[in-house]
Structure formats: C-alpha cells, structure tokens
Design a protein around this motif. Structure first.
Motif, PDB file in Angstrom:
ATOM      1  N   VAL A  76       0.984  -1.246  -0.081  1.00  0.00           N
ATOM      2  CA  VAL A  76       0.143  -0.024   0.166  1.00  0.00           C
ATOM      3  C   VAL A  76       0.919   1.104  -0.067  1.00  0.00           C
ATOM      4  O   VAL A  76       1.536   1.557   1.078  1.00  0.00           O
ATOM      5  N   GLY A  77       0.919   2.067  -1.169  1.00  0.00           N
ATOM      6  CA  GLY A  77       1.883   3.240  -1.079  1.00  0.00           C
ATOM      7  C   GLY A  77       2.978   2.821  -1.504  1.00  0.00           C
ATOM      8  O   GLY A  77       3.273   1.883  -2.208  1.00  0.00           O
ATOM      9  N   GLU A  78       3.906   3.710  -1.262  1.00  0.00           N
ATOM     10  CA  GLU A  78       5.489   3.757  -1.708  1.00  0.00           C
ATOM     11  C   GLU A  78       6.210   2.701  -0.907  1.00  0.00           C
ATOM     12  O   GLU A  78       5.856   2.867   0.144  1.00  0.00           O
ATOM     13  N   TRP A  79       7.217   1.877  -1.443  1.00  0.00           N
ATOM     14  CA  TRP A  79       7.659   1.181  -0.710  1.00  0.00           C
ATOM     15  C   TRP A  79       9.327   1.495  -0.526  1.00  0.00           C
ATOM     16  O   TRP A  79       9.667   1.750  -1.573  1.00  0.00           O
ATOM     17  N   LEU A  80       9.658   1.922   0.794  1.00  0.00           N
ATOM     18  CA  LEU A  80      10.973   2.269   0.997  1.00  0.00           C
ATOM     19  C   LEU A  80      11.782   1.319   1.783  1.00  0.00           C
ATOM     20  O   LEU A  80      11.250   0.482   2.696  1.00  0.00           O
ATOM     21  N   PRO A  81      12.997   1.189   1.935  1.00  0.00           N
ATOM     22  CA  PRO A  81      13.963   0.197   2.513  1.00  0.00           C
ATOM     23  C   PRO A  81      13.614   0.409   3.947  1.00  0.00           C
ATOM     24  O   PRO A  81      13.243   1.712   4.660  1.00  0.00           O
ATOM     25  N   LEU A 104      20.357   5.460  -2.126  1.00  0.00           N
ATOM     26  CA  LEU A 104      21.059   4.624  -3.279  1.00  0.00           C
ATOM     27  C   LEU A 104      20.176   3.206  -3.062  1.00  0.00           C
ATOM     28  O   LEU A 104      19.838   2.529  -4.032  1.00  0.00           O
ATOM     29  N   LEU A 105      19.768   2.837  -1.956  1.00  0.00           N
ATOM     30  CA  LEU A 105      19.011   1.452  -1.449  1.00  0.00           C
ATOM     31  C   LEU A 105      17.733   1.635  -2.354  1.00  0.00           C
ATOM     32  O   LEU A 105      17.196   0.776  -2.968  1.00  0.00           O
ATOM     33  N   VAL A 106      16.931   2.929  -2.482  1.00  0.00           N
ATOM     34  CA  VAL A 106      15.852   3.152  -3.264  1.00  0.00           C
ATOM     35  C   VAL A 106      15.945   2.580  -4.651  1.00  0.00           C
ATOM     36  O   VAL A 106      15.203   2.056  -5.383  1.00  0.00           O
ATOM     37  N   VAL A 107      17.330   3.296  -5.303  1.00  0.00           N
ATOM     38  CA  VAL A 107      17.484   3.224  -6.746  1.00  0.00           C
ATOM     39  C   VAL A 107      17.704   1.777  -7.016  1.00  0.00           C
ATOM     40  O   VAL A 107      17.488   0.873  -7.934  1.00  0.00           O
ATOM     41  N   LEU A 108      18.326   0.887  -6.044  1.00  0.00           N
ATOM     42  CA  LEU A 108      18.765  -0.555  -6.025  1.00  0.00           C
ATOM     43  C   LEU A 108      17.341  -1.460  -6.360  1.00  0.00           C
ATOM     44  O   LEU A 108      17.514  -2.351  -7.009  1.00  0.00           O
ATOM     45  N   GLU A 109      16.107  -0.589  -5.975  1.00  0.00           N
ATOM     46  CA  GLU A 109      14.845  -1.454  -6.245  1.00  0.00           C
ATOM     47  C   GLU A 109      14.638  -1.540  -7.301  1.00  0.00           C
ATOM     48  O   GLU A 109      13.669  -2.404  -7.877  1.00  0.00           O
ATOM     49  N   THR A 110      15.051  -0.803  -8.464  1.00  0.00           N
ATOM     50  CA  THR A 110      14.597  -0.886  -9.829  1.00  0.00           C
ATOM     51  C   THR A 110      15.536  -1.773 -10.489  1.00  0.00           C
ATOM     52  O   THR A 110      15.311  -2.219 -11.541  1.00  0.00           O
ATOM     53  N   LEU A 111      16.680  -2.566  -9.825  1.00  0.00           N
ATOM     54  CA  LEU A 111      17.346  -3.495 -10.384  1.00  0.00           C
ATOM     55  C   LEU A 111      16.593  -4.873 -10.208  1.00  0.00           C
ATOM     56  O   LEU A 111      15.966  -5.203  -9.394  1.00  0.00           O
ATOM     57  N   SER A 112      17.066  -5.635 -11.155  1.00  0.00           N
ATOM     58  CA  SER A 112      16.624  -7.309 -11.021  1.00  0.00           C
ATOM     59  C   SER A 112      17.313  -7.918  -9.800  1.00  0.00           C
ATOM     60  O   SER A 112      18.507  -7.420  -9.489  1.00  0.00           O
ATOM     61  N   PRO A 113      17.040  -9.061  -9.252  1.00  0.00           N
ATOM     62  CA  PRO A 113      17.775  -9.554  -8.277  1.00  0.00           C
ATOM     63  C   PRO A 113      19.191  -9.808  -8.505  1.00  0.00           C
ATOM     64  O   PRO A 113      20.026  -9.565  -7.661  1.00  0.00           O
ATOM     65  N   LEU A 114      19.415 -10.507  -9.625  1.00  0.00           N
ATOM     66  CA  LEU A 114      20.926 -10.873 -10.104  1.00  0.00           C
ATOM     67  C   LEU A 114      21.690  -9.592 -10.315  1.00  0.00           C
ATOM     68  O   LEU A 114      22.950  -9.182  -9.782  1.00  0.00           O
ATOM     69  N   GLU A 115      21.043  -8.349 -10.869  1.00  0.00           N
ATOM     70  CA  GLU A 115      21.741  -7.158 -10.997  1.00  0.00           C
ATOM     71  C   GLU A 115      22.134  -6.427  -9.656  1.00  0.00           C
ATOM     72  O   GLU A 115      23.128  -5.920  -9.381  1.00  0.00           O
ATOM     73  N   ARG A 116      21.004  -6.482  -8.757  1.00  0.00           N
ATOM     74  CA  ARG A 116      21.231  -5.834  -7.568  1.00  0.00           C
ATOM     75  C   ARG A 116      22.649  -6.868  -6.716  1.00  0.00           C
ATOM     76  O   ARG A 116      23.280  -6.172  -6.160  1.00  0.00           O
TER      77      ARG A 116
END
Length: 295
Positions: A76-81, A104-116
């Motif tokens: 529900v809503g935005e997800w933050l670390p 930085l952790l917020v940007v890492l959420e846009t990566l695939s699991p392997l990329e992250r």
C-alpha cells in the motif's frame, strides 16, 4: 570451532543481505538460514569460509528477493527500505558505509535480483567478478555484463547529493527548526523548486500514497502534519500516544543525518533528506511502524 568461524563473518553476511534485500528482518532471516546450512556441512572441507558464506548468503538473498517481489508490488503506497541506526556499535554490526544511503537503496529497488546482487558485491564489497560469478551461479563474463548494466542504471537514477556531512547535518537541523516552529517561509527557502517527498506508511499510518512533487505541495503537507492537530492525528494513526512526550531530533540513519520523531520513546517517523547544492531535493518519510523497530 564451526560456530566461531561463522560468527567471525556474521557482520559481513548481514551487510551483504541487507543491501540486497533492503530490510534488516529479511537479512537476519537469511543469515540464520545460512547458519543452518553451515552447521550441516563439513566445515573442515571448506577452504575459504568467507567466499563460501558470501556465496550461500547471496543465493539465499536472491531467492528471497524474488519471492518477496510480488509482495512489494501489492504494497500500500510507496515502498522504502527499512532504516537502520548507524550509531557506534550498530554501524559495525552491519558494516554500514555510504553504500547503505537510503537514496541508493531506493535506486537498487529498480534492478533485477541478479543485477542488485552483483552491484552490491562489486561496488560495496569490492569482490572480483570471478568470485561474484561463483556467488550468483553465473560465469565471470555474465557477472561483468550484469555489473556494467547495474552500475549504468544506478548512475542514471541515483540522486547527486552533497557529501559534506557537516553541511547536511546543519540543513537537517534547520529543517527540524522550521517544521517544528511552523516557519513556512523558512521551509520553502530550504526546498528545491522540484523537491519530491516519498512517504512509506504501509497503509498503517496517515501518509501520502503517491510521491508529492513541488515545493508548494511538499510544504503544505509538512505544515499540515506539524500542527498540534496534525501531530495528534498522525500519532493516533501510528498507534502511538503523545502522553510520553513527542521528541524530534537529528540522528544517524543509514550513514547520514536524519530527523527521527519519537513518541513515548518509540520512533514513529524518520525523515531522510537528500541535499544538493544546499537545497533539499528529496525527502524520504518512513512511518510504517513495522519498519521502525530497529531504531
């Protein structure tokens, strides 16, 4: 002996898992699962404890990230670390550096699991690609390709923030004073024209469900929640009472100065500010009670 060998690397393993997963709870679960696996192998046959355990934790983290991905999509809503305190003692426990900045952790959420996973192992811990490839079950060439792609995406999406910690702390403290004092002109003067506010209430507290953009909208929201009535409504939605006294102070969170509001000694909100050229560019508001237990 096996216990001591594992405990020697626990902080490192927690740091790896936290950066990949974004929550301490999930990271600790992964490390515990890694311990169960470690306790079931012949430790004497393991030549390199560190490499072996990083491989186990990385693969467990990737698997968990894939499983919880769908859960975050329905959040529900935005997800933050999940924020973590970086006071002395806590910082060492998860080996925190600038690589755990919330931005930085917020940007890492846009990566695939392997990329992250590759980005974390390479950029935060400096592992060679050959070792990273082994950790993720891919070739060294594939690890390099994933690393280049992840780094490019991070550089494109990561906000450019001021690195002067003293300056950031000063602006954070001014932000507290202006918000607490109802100084709207002072608040507006601190915000970039295109400032954004991203709030994570998890559907459990009163918080914007979508990102607010622009100094006007952000200031009006901050003004609304810092009035006496606004504070009361917010505390009620968070299941807290002001009877124990509401405190607002600057604290170290994820390696940077942040505003932590607490009621009765329990954290109810964290404001993390991204500052560039002396102005606040982004405000991350974390208010989901389930994500504040580590503070």
């Amino acid at each position: 002996m096996a216990v001591e060998r594992f405990e020697h690397h626990r902080d490192l393993l927690t740091g790896v898992a936290y950066r990949i997963l974004g929550t301490v709870t999930d990271a600790e679960d992964v490390v515990q699962e890694a311990w169960l696996r470690w306790s079931g192998v012949d430790a004497a046959a393991v030549e390199n404890d560190r490499a072996y355990l990083i491989r186990v934790v990385t693969r467990l983290s990737i698997d968990r990230l894939r499983r919880i991905g769908a859960r975050r999509e329905t959040y529900v809503g935005e997800w933050l670390p999940e924020p973590v305190a970086t006071a002395p003692g806590v910082a060492e426990r998860v080996e925190l550096t600038t690589s755990v900045e919330l931005a930085l952790l917020v940007v890492l959420e846009t990566l695939s699991p392997l990329e992250r996973a590759v980005f974390v192992l390479r950029e935060a811990f400096g592992l060679p690609y050959a070792e990273i490839g082994e950790a993720i079950g891919r070739s060294e060439a594939t690890a390099r390709q994933l690393g280049r792609r992840a780094k490019r995406h991070v550089e494109e999406g990561r906000p450019r923030f001021d690195v002067d910690r003293a300056r950031r702390r000063e602006i954070t403290e001014r932000f507290i004073g202006a918000a607490a004092g109802g100084d709207l002109d002072g608040l507006i003067s601190m915000l970039a024209a295109d400032v954004t506010l991203v709030a994570d209430g998890g559907g459990k507290v009163k918080a914007p469900l979508r990102t607010l953009t622009g100094a006007g909208k952000v200031t009006r929201f901050l003004a609304a929640i810092t009035t006496e009535a606004g504070i009361r409504r917010f505390l009620e939605s968070a299941g807290a009472e002001a009877a124990g006294g509401l405190t607002v102070e600057t604290a170290e969170v994820n390696g940077a100065p942040a505003v932590v509001a607490a009621a009765g000694g329990r954290p109810v909100a964290v404001f993390s500010l991204v500052v560039r050229d002396g102005l606040i560019e982004t405000i991350y508001l974390l208010a989901n009670p389930e994500k504040l237990t580590r503070l």
